[in-house]
Structures are given as C-alpha cells and as structure tokens.
Design a protein around this motif. Structure first.
Motif, PDB file in Angstrom:
ATOM      1  N   ARG A   1       0.641  -1.028   0.217  1.00 16.83           N
ATOM      2  CA  ARG A   1       0.002   0.027  -0.010  1.00 16.83           C
ATOM      3  C   ARG A   1       1.002   1.125  -0.171  1.00 16.83           C
ATOM      4  O   ARG A   1       0.540   1.925  -0.702  1.00 16.83           O
ATOM      5  N   LEU A   2       2.060   1.295   0.861  1.00 16.10           N
ATOM      6  CA  LEU A   2       2.579   2.422   0.776  1.00 16.10           C
ATOM      7  C   LEU A   2       3.545   2.695  -0.344  1.00 16.10           C
ATOM      8  O   LEU A   2       3.603   3.761  -0.931  1.00 16.10           O
ATOM      9  N   ARG A   3       4.079   1.389  -1.082  1.00 19.59           N
ATOM     10  CA  ARG A   3       4.865   1.721  -2.372  1.00 19.59           C
ATOM     11  C   ARG A   3       3.834   1.968  -3.457  1.00 19.59           C
ATOM     12  O   ARG A   3       4.237   2.804  -4.370  1.00 19.59           O
ATOM     13  N   ASN A   4       2.468   1.553  -3.447  1.00 18.54           N
ATOM     14  CA  ASN A   4       1.710   2.127  -4.369  1.00 18.54           C
ATOM     15  C   ASN A   4       0.839   3.595  -4.160  1.00 18.54           C
ATOM     16  O   ASN A   4      -0.410   3.655  -4.267  1.00 18.54           O
ATOM     17  N   PHE A   5       1.501   4.346  -3.376  1.00 20.28           N
ATOM     18  CA  PHE A   5       1.237   5.668  -3.284  1.00 20.28           C
ATOM     19  C   PHE A   5      -0.010   5.813  -2.050  1.00 20.28           C
ATOM     20  O   PHE A   5      -0.710   6.468  -2.237  1.00 20.28           O
ATOM     21  N   GLY A   6       0.261   4.813  -1.215  1.00 24.51           N
ATOM     22  CA  GLY A   6      -0.946   5.027  -0.116  1.00 24.51           C
ATOM     23  C   GLY A   6      -2.064   4.427  -0.243  1.00 24.51           C
ATOM     24  O   GLY A   6      -2.982   4.645   0.120  1.00 24.51           O
TER      25      GLY A   6
ATOM     26  N   ALA B   1      -6.303 -15.603   8.786  1.00 22.89           N
ATOM     27  CA  ALA B   1      -6.218 -14.665  10.121  1.00 22.89           C
ATOM     28  C   ALA B   1      -7.268 -15.119  11.053  1.00 22.89           C
ATOM     29  O   ALA B   1      -7.150 -15.161  12.180  1.00 22.89           O
ATOM     30  N   ARG B   2      -8.646 -15.052  10.451  1.00 22.66           N
ATOM     31  CA  ARG B   2      -9.815 -15.289  11.308  1.00 22.66           C
ATOM     32  C   ARG B   2      -9.694 -16.665  11.838  1.00 22.66           C
ATOM     33  O   ARG B   2     -10.191 -16.872  13.128  1.00 22.66           O
ATOM     34  N   LYS B   3      -9.147 -17.590  11.025  1.00 24.91           N
ATOM     35  CA  LYS B   3      -9.308 -19.026  11.481  1.00 24.91           C
ATOM     36  C   LYS B   3      -8.302 -19.222  12.651  1.00 24.91           C
ATOM     37  O   LYS B   3      -8.685 -19.962  13.367  1.00 24.91           O
ATOM     38  N   LEU B   4      -7.239 -18.996  12.394  1.00 28.02           N
ATOM     39  CA  LEU B   4      -6.110 -19.197  13.317  1.00 28.02           C
ATOM     40  C   LEU B   4      -6.252 -18.082  14.547  1.00 28.02           C
ATOM     41  O   LEU B   4      -5.584 -18.639  15.618  1.00 28.02           O
ATOM     42  N   THR B   5      -6.540 -16.890  14.668  1.00 30.13           N
ATOM     43  CA  THR B   5      -6.602 -15.976  15.419  1.00 30.13           C
ATOM     44  C   THR B   5      -7.859 -15.494  16.047  1.00 30.13           C
ATOM     45  O   THR B   5      -8.040 -14.724  17.150  1.00 30.13           O
ATOM     46  N   GLY B   6      -9.107 -15.750  15.330  1.00 30.25           N
ATOM     47  CA  GLY B   6     -10.333 -15.045  15.643  1.00 30.25           C
ATOM     48  C   GLY B   6     -10.556 -13.658  15.117  1.00 30.25           C
ATOM     49  O   GLY B   6     -11.564 -13.287  15.500  1.00 30.25           O
ATOM     50  N   ASN B   7      -9.358 -13.010  14.586  1.00 32.51           N
ATOM     51  CA  ASN B   7      -9.450 -11.749  14.101  1.00 32.51           C
ATOM     52  C   ASN B   7      -8.858 -11.701  12.815  1.00 32.51           C
ATOM     53  O   ASN B   7      -8.370 -12.530  12.308  1.00 32.51           O
ATOM     54  N   GLY B   8      -9.361 -10.580  11.916  1.00 35.61           N
ATOM     55  CA  GLY B   8      -8.690 -10.470  10.508  1.00 35.61           C
ATOM     56  C   GLY B   8      -7.575  -9.939  10.646  1.00 35.61           C
ATOM     57  O   GLY B   8      -6.989  -9.799  11.746  1.00 35.61           O
ATOM     58  N   LEU B   9      -7.005  -9.563   9.528  1.00 35.95           N
ATOM     59  CA  LEU B   9      -5.910  -8.970   9.247  1.00 35.95           C
ATOM     60  C   LEU B   9      -6.065  -7.576   8.557  1.00 35.95           C
ATOM     61  O   LEU B   9      -6.442  -7.354   7.679  1.00 35.95           O
ATOM     62  N   PRO B  10      -5.933  -6.426   9.451  1.00 31.91           N
ATOM     63  CA  PRO B  10      -6.525  -5.320   9.017  1.00 31.91           C
ATOM     64  C   PRO B  10      -6.284  -4.889   7.699  1.00 31.91           C
ATOM     65  O   PRO B  10      -6.807  -4.393   6.931  1.00 31.91           O
ATOM     66  N   PRO B  11      -4.902  -4.828   7.304  1.00 32.14           N
ATOM     67  CA  PRO B  11      -4.839  -4.339   6.013  1.00 32.14           C
ATOM     68  C   PRO B  11      -5.467  -5.298   4.971  1.00 32.14           C
ATOM     69  O   PRO B  11      -5.889  -4.884   3.873  1.00 32.14           O
ATOM     70  N   ALA B  12      -5.673  -6.541   4.960  1.00 32.56           N
ATOM     71  CA  ALA B  12      -6.018  -7.575   4.239  1.00 32.56           C
ATOM     72  C   ALA B  12      -7.742  -7.258   3.926  1.00 32.56           C
ATOM     73  O   ALA B  12      -8.191  -7.244   2.850  1.00 32.56           O
TER      74      ALA B  12
END
Length: 366
Positions: free
Chosen positions: A94-99, A123-134
């Motif tokens: 995201r940062l390299r693609n101009f944010g 991430a949801r399966k393993l931690t119960g939470n998502g991966l915010p950037p994803a």
C-alpha cells in the motif's frame, strides 16, 4: 531425503532472505526486490511489479498454512510467522503504491484481492481476528473489480482502466475472487463469458483476449498461457455443480497442451512469464485435492504438480545463504542463472508456489 515440507520451507526462506527488505527502512513494512542482488541505489520509484508482490503475498499465505499444520509456528506465541510477515507485506504494497491498494490494471487488482482474501480468512481461522490491511484491500479492490465487469462485448473483464481489451488474465482471477466472496452469480457470468468467447475449440484451452478495435469490431489474441488456465480452473471448482465437468475437461486439456515431452508443466521463461507455470500449479493442486473430480483427473493434476516441483528441486543451486531454482523444470539453475548473475524474483516465486503445492498435496494424501 528432504520432506516436501522441508523443501517448501527452503524455497520460502530463500526468497525472503534474498529478496525481502523493509520499504525505505520503515518498520512494519516489507517488500521484495525484483532482482537479487538488487541494483543500487534503490529509489522510491524503482521497479517493483505490483502483481509479483500479490503472488508473493499468496506464497506467504501458503507458508503460513504449512507452518500451522506442521507446528512450525508453535515455537512462538501468536500467528504463524509468515502470516505476520504478510501483514507487513500488505503495508509495504500500500505504501509503495502511493498509499492505496488500487492501480490501473484490473488483473493486478484481482490477484491482490485473491491473496488478501486468503490472508484475511486464515487470520480469522487461526486468531479469531482478521488481518486489518487484508480486509481493507478486499473491500476496496472488490469495488474496483465490479467496475471492470461491463456489458461491453457481452460481459467479461477489462484488462485495465483504458477499457480497450477484455481478457482471460483478468476475467479468470476476478471470477474466482467473486466466487470465493459470495458473488456467485457474477462469478458464473464471467466464467460463462470465457467459455463463449475465449475457449479454443480444438485444444480446450483459453486464449488471451479480445481487443476492441478503434474502427469497431474486435481482434482476437490467440496467445495461450499457463496462468490464464489456472484461476479459471479454480473458479470452476469453487462454483461447483455443473462446472465440475468443465473443470475435469480443463485439467485434461492442460495435461495435453501445456506440458513438455517429459510430462512436466511448460514454463514461460523470465519476466512476467516467470510466474505463469507456478500460478497454474497452484490451481492444479486444488483440482488434485478435490474429491468431487474423477480419480483419474485428480491423479493427473497431482502428477503435474508433484513431478514439476521435483524437477525444480533437482535443478536447484545452493549459493551463499540461499537456494536458486531454475526458470524451467528439467534444467539446472546454473543454466537459467549462471553463478554471479542476478536472479529474478518471479521464477523463484514460481518454484516456491509449486513446492508449497506439492507439500500441501503430500499432507492431504496422508
């Protein structure tokens, strides 16, 4: 003899070690150089290939799945190391693609959407939470992809925002993304459009695309590439039902038309083509593990993946602290990349994909 899991781990560590770096030295980010060793100096606008990075993200998800199933992640609390790295990688993209996550190519965005959705689901399966950037990537890229699906030429996806070319390279991964995220009607419409417009009746494989000519009408690009077949195969499997027969036929068409004389998948050289065979292998592995397909079809898909991965492994060359894999199965890495020459990220990702796919199939069989 090294286990398939150990081989996949070697490929993963080699790519991460040889190509990985923090973007501009910023903590919490990670990207991969296009070459190793990379030319210096590296500037913020140096080439980086968005869609290669998207496939690297997919490989990180593969590695995280392997770490979870083999217990490699149990040495430290928290998610598998590769999943944590995937989060940093998305930050770097995201940062390299101009944010922002979108760019002008719908196929690039489809690949990143697919990989991000897999990262979010794991991430949801393993931690119960998502991966915010994803989660952010999936949401914004889904909206962009819907805009690329129009009624021009009866349907299908445009290649980029110039809207002059509709192709398999975009329509296939977009169909798979929509199938996986619940928009099954849209996914089926995209699959149907490919069958109506871009399937070669002789080989059963899918041609590259249709150009909209300035004076009206269309021009067919008859190129046949391995990566165009893979995500469509994945979409057929994801949609299921009446798509399973065509999935079986596509596996057999791939075996007949995209292999060399030794029964290995054909590679497409370096550059962007250095990813094509690996992408096809990823989706052949899904077919090999799908119990809804006939046993012979599954066995054929498995053979293509396992034998091609074996050939890449046998052709490897150990250099310094990492391993180099050949661009073509059946040749030596020293032929693709003579000692002292820079190595392309794409071909090493390709080998990583296939070795992870072979490892997953070995686990599934046992």
């Amino acid at each position: 003899m090294e286990t398939p899991e150990a081989r996949a781990r070697t490929a993963a560590e080699s790519v991460k070690g040889a190509f990985g770096h923090e973007l501009l030295g910023l903590r919490g980010t990670w990207l991969a150089w296009v070459w190793a060793p990379h030319p210096r100096p590296q500037l913020p606008w140096s080439e980086w290939h968005y869609w290669w990075q998207a496939h690297l993200l997919d490989c990180l998800v593969d590695a995280a799945l392997r770490e979870a199933r083999t217990g490699e992640a149990a040495t430290e609390p928290g998610p598998p190391p590769s999943l944590a790295l995937a989060q940093r990688h998305l930050n770097g993209i995201r940062l390299r693609n101009f944010g922002r996550f979108p760019n002008m190519f719908f196929d690039d965005m489809a690949w990143l959407a697919l990989a991000s959705a897999r990262a979010q689901e794991l991430a949801r399966k393993l931690t119960g939470n998502g991966l915010p950037p994803a989660g952010d990537a999936v949401q914004v890229l889904a909206e962009k992809l819907r805009a690329g699906h129009t009624d021009d030429l009866g349907g299908g996806m445009f290649w980029n925002t110039r809207r002059k070319y509709k192709n398999t390279a975009t329509t296939g991964p977009a169909a798979l993304f929509f199938a996986r995220t619940g928009e099954t009607n849209r996914a089926q419409a995209l699959v149907d459009w490919l069958y109506e417009n871009l399937q070669d009746p002789e080989s059963g494989l899918f041609l590259d695309g249709l150009h909209l000519e300035p004076q009206g009408g269309t021009r067919l690009d008859r190129g046949v590439y391995a990566y165009n077949q893979g995500p469509l195969l994945g979409a057929l499997l994801e949609l299921g039902g009446g798509n399973l027969g065509p999935a079986k036929e596509l596996v057999h068409a791939i075996d007949a038309g995209l292999t060399d004389g030794q029964g290995l998948l054909k590679a497409h050289g370096g550059g962007d083509g250095g990813l094509f065979m690996g992408i096809l292998g990823r989706y052949l592995a899904l077919a090999a593990a799908d119990q809804r397909l006939p046993e012979g079809t599954r066995a054929g898909a498995r053979r293509l993946v396992v034998d091609t991965a074996e050939a890449l492994w046998q052709g490897r060359d150990k250099r310094d602290s990492h391993t180099v894999f050949p661009a073509h199965p059946g040749e030596a890495a020293t032929s693709s990349y003579p000692p002292g020459s820079p190595v392309e990220l794409c071909t090493q990702l390709q080998a990583w994909m296939l070795l992870e796919a072979a490892a997953a199939l070995e686990t599934e069989r046992n």
